[in-house]
Design a protein around this motif. Structure first.
Motif, PDB file in Angstrom:
ATOM      1  N   LYS A  44      -6.834  35.601  25.050  1.00  0.00           N
ATOM      2  CA  LYS A  44      -6.064  36.180  26.145  1.00  0.00           C
ATOM      3  C   LYS A  44      -6.759  35.871  27.456  1.00  0.00           C
ATOM      4  CE  LYS A  44      -3.383  39.696  23.847  1.00  0.00           C
ATOM      5  NZ  LYS A  44      -3.086  41.104  23.642  1.00  0.00           N
ATOM      6  N   LYS A  45      -5.978  35.498  28.438  1.00  0.00           N
ATOM      7  CA  LYS A  45      -6.487  35.141  29.756  1.00  0.00           C
ATOM      8  C   LYS A  45      -7.642  34.139  29.659  1.00  0.00           C
ATOM      9  CE  LYS A  45      -6.437  39.589  30.581  1.00  0.00           C
ATOM     10  NZ  LYS A  45      -6.784  40.863  31.192  1.00  0.00           N
ATOM     11  N   THR A  49     -10.562  36.691  22.293  1.00  0.00           N
ATOM     12  CA  THR A  49     -10.658  38.128  22.067  1.00  0.00           C
ATOM     13  C   THR A  49     -10.737  38.437  20.573  1.00  0.00           C
ATOM     14  OG1 THR A  49      -8.241  38.226  22.170  1.00  0.00           O
ATOM     15  CG2 THR A  49      -9.434  38.818  24.165  1.00  0.00           C
ATOM     16  N   HIS A 236       1.579  36.160  32.033  1.00  0.00           N
ATOM     17  CA  HIS A 236       1.842  37.287  32.918  1.00  0.00           C
ATOM     18  C   HIS A 236       3.297  37.297  33.373  1.00  0.00           C
ATOM     19  CE1 HIS A 236      -2.524  37.329  32.992  1.00  0.00           C
ATOM     20  NE2 HIS A 236      -2.454  38.566  33.424  1.00  0.00           N
ATOM     21  N   ASN A 239       5.166  38.717  30.529  1.00  0.00           N
ATOM     22  CA  ASN A 239       4.931  40.157  30.418  1.00  0.00           C
ATOM     23  C   ASN A 239       5.673  40.928  31.507  1.00  0.00           C
ATOM     24  OD1 ASN A 239       3.494  42.422  29.217  1.00  0.00           O
ATOM     25  ND2 ASN A 239       2.294  42.479  31.091  1.00  0.00           N
ATOM     26  N   ILE A 243       8.541  43.737  30.812  1.00  0.00           N
ATOM     27  CA  ILE A 243       8.483  45.122  31.292  1.00  0.00           C
ATOM     28  C   ILE A 243       9.628  45.397  32.270  1.00  0.00           C
ATOM     29  CG2 ILE A 243       7.127  46.737  32.692  1.00  0.00           C
ATOM     30  CD1 ILE A 243       4.611  45.604  31.437  1.00  0.00           C
ATOM     31  N   ARG A 249       9.067  40.449  24.296  1.00  0.00           N
ATOM     32  CA  ARG A 249       8.334  39.315  24.853  1.00  0.00           C
ATOM     33  C   ARG A 249       9.047  38.004  24.538  1.00  0.00           C
ATOM     34  NH1 ARG A 249       3.638  39.139  26.926  1.00  0.00           N
ATOM     35  NH2 ARG A 249       3.182  37.055  26.173  1.00  0.00           N
TER      36      ARG A 249
ATOM     37  N   ARG B 390       0.166  47.843  31.603  1.00  0.00           N
ATOM     38  CA  ARG B 390      -0.363  46.497  31.498  1.00  0.00           C
ATOM     39  C   ARG B 390       0.299  45.703  30.377  1.00  0.00           C
ATOM     40  NH1 ARG B 390      -5.780  46.279  30.415  1.00  0.00           N
ATOM     41  NH2 ARG B 390      -6.315  44.883  32.093  1.00  0.00           N
ATOM     42  N   GLY B 391       1.124  46.380  29.594  1.00  0.00           N
ATOM     43  CA  GLY B 391       1.882  45.674  28.567  1.00  0.00           C
ATOM     44  C   GLY B 391       0.989  44.935  27.589  1.00  0.00           C
ATOM     45  N   TYR B 392       1.340  43.695  27.420  1.00  0.00           N
ATOM     46  CA  TYR B 392       0.674  42.787  26.506  1.00  0.00           C
ATOM     47  C   TYR B 392      -0.845  42.742  26.697  1.00  0.00           C
ATOM     48  CZ  TYR B 392      -0.245  38.082  24.610  1.00  0.00           C
ATOM     49  OH  TYR B 392      -0.724  37.007  23.933  1.00  0.00           O
ATOM     50  N   PHE B 393      -1.284  43.019  27.912  1.00  0.00           N
ATOM     51  CA  PHE B 393      -2.707  42.870  28.214  1.00  0.00           C
ATOM     52  C   PHE B 393      -3.489  44.149  28.005  1.00  0.00           C
ATOM     53  CE2 PHE B 393      -0.363  39.805  30.777  1.00  0.00           C
ATOM     54  CZ  PHE B 393      -0.894  38.644  30.257  1.00  0.00           C
ATOM     55  N   LYS B 395      -5.029  45.553  25.721  1.00  0.00           N
ATOM     56  CA  LYS B 395      -6.304  45.571  25.002  1.00  0.00           C
ATOM     57  C   LYS B 395      -7.415  44.795  25.718  1.00  0.00           C
ATOM     58  CE  LYS B 395      -4.615  44.361  20.943  1.00  0.00           C
ATOM     59  NZ  LYS B 395      -4.615  43.865  19.565  1.00  0.00           N
ATOM     60  N   THR B 396      -7.053  44.040  26.711  1.00  0.00           N
ATOM     61  CA  THR B 396      -8.037  43.151  27.317  1.00  0.00           C
ATOM     62  C   THR B 396      -8.765  43.827  28.465  1.00  0.00           C
ATOM     63  OG1 THR B 396      -6.451  42.236  28.885  1.00  0.00           O
ATOM     64  CG2 THR B 396      -6.593  41.181  26.745  1.00  0.00           C
TER      65      THR B 396
END
Lengths: 402, 421
Positions: A44-45, A49, A236, A239, A243, A249, B390-393, B395-396
């Motif tokens: 992620k990013k 992770t 992002h 996402n 939302i 997604r 933060r939705g999808y993020f 956990k980060t």
């Protein structure tokens, strides 16, 4: 054939894993002999992770590439990105020691050493020291050796990363019994191959918008003067859509690809688009304006952050970025992204057409980083001004494992 | 049917003894409680706690408590959590008296300031020592209010969550999406109050109003058995036309149900329906089926339905659900085919109505098949105490840049309204 080595360029991206195999014969050329692209999990990013998930995906992609080409990989060059990468500009200087005032090799070494002297906390590790021009008594010089002066200065754009994040990437590769020859940050890898020498000379801003991160690099007068990572990417956008529109997604990703545009225009208010669009029961219509407004806010923000960082570093001088903005990475496929970049930077902006030295198929923006890695593998050890050599990195990394 | 209904009425009288107190804590909390329009729910008591004497004087609420006079001289906490905390500590005894001898305590607080953020946890801590069921509605500051307020709110919510039975976080950024396109910021604050009002009203109506399907306190209690965990809250309304379908749709796109931790599955869920007399059992059944299908509650679904004569051709839905931390270890994939007809239609309600109300256990305990439809495209969700936007993020690591969290959608941080209808 005994002299040939197979080099793998591996980018563990947030959404994709790209493995590109090149064969170096002798010391001269490099042939790209195969590639594989797999979906990525556990990243992620731009940062791993979940080590197990990421390893599985990477290993599968490596094996597939080897299978396709019926070869074995000898060396791996690995791309690194993530928010943890931080760059600093470090200036080193030395006083010319000889009585005749001519610069000797020792003076150069002393200035270089001074620039790289700045030590890091234990949990940080240098990845690149990118050389910037020398200056002798304040005026820039290409090669100071044997020139006359009193003080020699040299600047380095030094990039360091979090040791843990870097060693996680290494662990993944080691897990399949391969050794990493070097690590190159993504922005440098993609930037170097996409630009002509003249563009580097005129100044250019390369922006690689991937799934989880946006990596950028600024060339000024032929030198890399700044690199950076904004930990925001296409994920992002997805996402935000998920939302904002309250959809899954998967559907958000669909909208992004199908109807997404990087900027909003007032006509969007009138237009409606189908979520699925194949007469499925339960399909819904959404105003296009909702989609483009959400994307615009995000894309503009990414560009604004980059611009802000360049302005803060006193490097945003449009006349020094005459070649404009070059966009690459998967998200550079987004409709209207050049226009959005043009509006935010006030510079010319275009999507990269890919490196001219590779086949049509590999010119897709998704491959630019991996191609840059191969380019680096071939030339990185050479002695040129854009040398991004990371001497000693692998040794320091090896220490991490002991 | 009639006899059953009669039995219900008898039960209702007993319910009337239920002691409910709604307490506004701090400036924003008090404002929200001021604005509550509790349609003829006579027995609910309203109270307010604040450090600011002047603000409190302006409130029409009957029971008011100024805390920390010795600390603030009645001038408010000035956004300082430490001062708010000292004020609350100084008047622990008075707070304890205010919350004593209650069955249900609903705390309403706006987090991010000094008084509310600090006091809510202390009120909750004292309330936890009583027998009462404690629920809290807490608004979270807008992004544009700055990182400091946001941090204060987050610290406070983490603390609060451990102390109450159910905590409903209401991020202002998200609620803004619900107002009209040109909602000004001032109105936007009122939007939060409106949501709190819907939640509180629905809860109280379930308990106090005579309904088509009544729920007693023990069944509400069963939904919120333990402290901690994540509470989910959403509402949907529609009038006229195909109002059942529309209200369900409105509920399903409720922004509070589409945060990062959206409820693919909840452990316990309380569903309240307020509708006109023309609604009929078949339609209520339909609502129940759809809601349970959507949220696939693993264990308990508690339904309540209230008739409001003035609301013909309209429907208001409210869900309050709970997912416990420990249940999140393995939301094991299951392939139970949906045969919903067999589960809730008709039968479900019969069971419901014939249940002896004295049972301490939830009245309705249909084991609904866990539904995968809602969860199909969703990533595994994880209930860490992070900001839900933060939705999808989720956990980060936080994506901090100049005091903003870049993982939170830009349009939300900028207050850009998105119309999806």
């Amino acid at each position: 054939m005994s002299q040939s080595r197979v080099i793998a360029a591996i980018e563990i991206g947030t959404s994709k894993i790209v493995v590109l195999l090149g064969e170096i014969i002798g010391d001269s050329g490099l042939n790209i002999i195969g590639h594989s692209v797999g979906s990525s999990k556990g990243v992620k990013k731009g940062v791993i992770t979940d080590l197990d998930k990421a390893s599985d995906c990477v290993h599968a992609a490596i094996l597939r590439a080897e299978e396709n080409t019926q070869t074995r990989i000898d060396e791996v060059y690995l791309a690194q990105t993530g928010q943890h990468l931080i760059g600093n500009f470090n200036l080193g200087s030395s006083n010319i020691s000889a009585s005749d005032g001519l610069v000797r090799r020792a003076d150069i070494d002393a200035a270089t050493e001074d620039a790289k002297r700045r030590s890091l906390p234990d949990d940080r590790i240098y990845i690149h020291h990118i050389q910037n021009p020398f200056s002798l008594d304040g005026s820039p010089v290409e090669n100071p050796l044997s020139k006359e002066g009193r003080q020699l200065q040299i600047g380095y754009w030094s990039v360091h990363g979090d040791s843990e994040a870097v060693s996680d990437s290494l662990r993944v590769i080691r897990g399949i019994d391969l050794d990493v020859s070097d690590i190159i940050i993504s922005s440098i890898a993609s930037g170097t191959v996409l630009l002509e020498e003249s563009e580097k000379e005129n100044g250019a801003l390369v922006i690689d918008i991937g799934g989880g991160t946006t990596d950028y690099m600024l060339y000024r007068k032929g030198y890399i003067v700044k690199t950076g990572v904004v930990p925001v990417g296409g994920d992002h956008i997805t996402n935000d859509l998920s939302i904002g529109l309250r959809i899954s997604r998967k559907n958000a990703e669909g909208f992004k690809l199908k109807d997404g545009r990087a900027y909003y225009q007032s006509e969007d208010r009138e237009e409606k688009v189908w979520l699925i669009g194949d007469f499925t029961i339960g399909d819904r219509q959404y105003p296009l304006a909702a989609i483009t407004k959400i994307i615009e806010a995000r894309v503009f923000e990414i560009f604004d952050i980059i611009k802000e960082q360049l302005v803060d570093a006193d490097l945003f001088e449009p006349s020094d970025i005459a070649s404009g903005v070059i966009l690459t990475g998967g998200t550079s496929r987004l409709t209207g992204i050049e226009e959005a970049a043009h509006r935010r930077f006030g510079l010319e902006a275009r999507a990269s057409e890919g490196s001219q030295y590779v086949s049509e198929e590999l010119r897709a923006p998704e491959y630019s980083t991996a191609i840059g890695l191969l380019h680096y593998a071939l030339t990185g050890q050479g002695d040129n001004q854009e040398q991004v050599k990371s001497s000693g990195l692998m040794r320091r990394l090896a220490d991490l494992f002991n | 049917m009639e006899t059953k209904t009669d039995k219900f009425s008898a039960q209702d009288t007993a319910q009337a003894d239920l002691k409910i107190k709604i307490i506004g804590v701090g400036g924003a909390g008090t404002n929200a409680v001021d604005g509550l329009k509790l349609d003829d729910l006579g027995d609910v008591r309203l109270a307010a706690i604040n450090t600011d004497v002047q603000a409190l004087n302006q409130s029409p609420i009957a029971e008011k408590l100024v805390i920390g006079r010795s600390v603030t001289r009645g001038l408010g906490a000035g956004g300082e959590v430490e001062i708010g905390k000292a004020a609350a500590e100084a008047d622990r005894n008075a707070i304890a008296r205010m919350i004593g001898d209650m069955d249900l305590i609903i705390l309403v607080v706006g987090l991010g300031g000094g008084t509310g953020s600090a006091t809510a946890a202390i009120v909750a801590e004292l309330a936890a020592k009583t027998e009462a069921l404690v629920l809290a509605f807490a608004t979270l500051p807008f992004s544009f209010e700055g990182a400091r307020r946001k941090r204060i709110a987050e610290d406070s919510i983490g603390e609060l969550r451990q102390l109450v039975h159910g905590l409903v976080p209401l991020p202002n950024d998200v609620l803004l999406q619900e107002g009209e396109e040109d909602t000004s910021v001032l109105n936007a604050f009122a939007v939060a109050d409106h949501w709190i009002g819907r939640g509180v009203n629905s809860l109280c109506a379930t308990l106090l109003k005579t309904g088509l399907i009544n729920q007693d306190f023990s069944s509400v209690r069963s939904v919120f058995q333990s402290r901690g965990g994540k509470t989910v809250f959403g509402t949907g309304t529609a009038t006229g036309g195909d109002y059942v379908k529309d209200a369900l749709e409105d509920l399903f796109i409720c922004p509070l149900l589409h945060l990062g931790d959206r409820p693919a599955q909840l452990d316990c869920i309380l569903v309240n329906v307020i509708c006109g007399a023309d609604m009929g059992m078949a339609k209520i059944n339909e609502v129940m089926m759809q809601v349970s299908k959507r949220f696939g509650s693993r264990e308990d679904i508690v339904f309540g339905a209230v008739i409001d004569e003035s609301r013909s051709q309209s429907l208001e839905l409210c869900i309050l659900g709970k997912a416990e931390m420990d249940s999140l270890v393995a939301p094991e994939p299951n392939k139970i085919s949906k045969e919903p007809e067999a589960i809730t239609t008709g039968l479900g309600i019969e069971t419901e109505i014939s249940v002896d109300k004295k049972a301490p256990r939830p009245v309705h305990r249909s084991k609904l098949s866990k539904k995968e439809q809602a969860a199909i495209d969703q990533d595994e969700f994880n209930f860490i105490d992070a900001d839900a936007q933060r939705g999808y993020f989720e956990k980060t690591d936080r994506n901090e840049y100049k005091d903003e969290d870049l993982d939170v959608p830009t349009f939300m941080r900028r207050g850009i309204k998105i119309k999806i209808k």
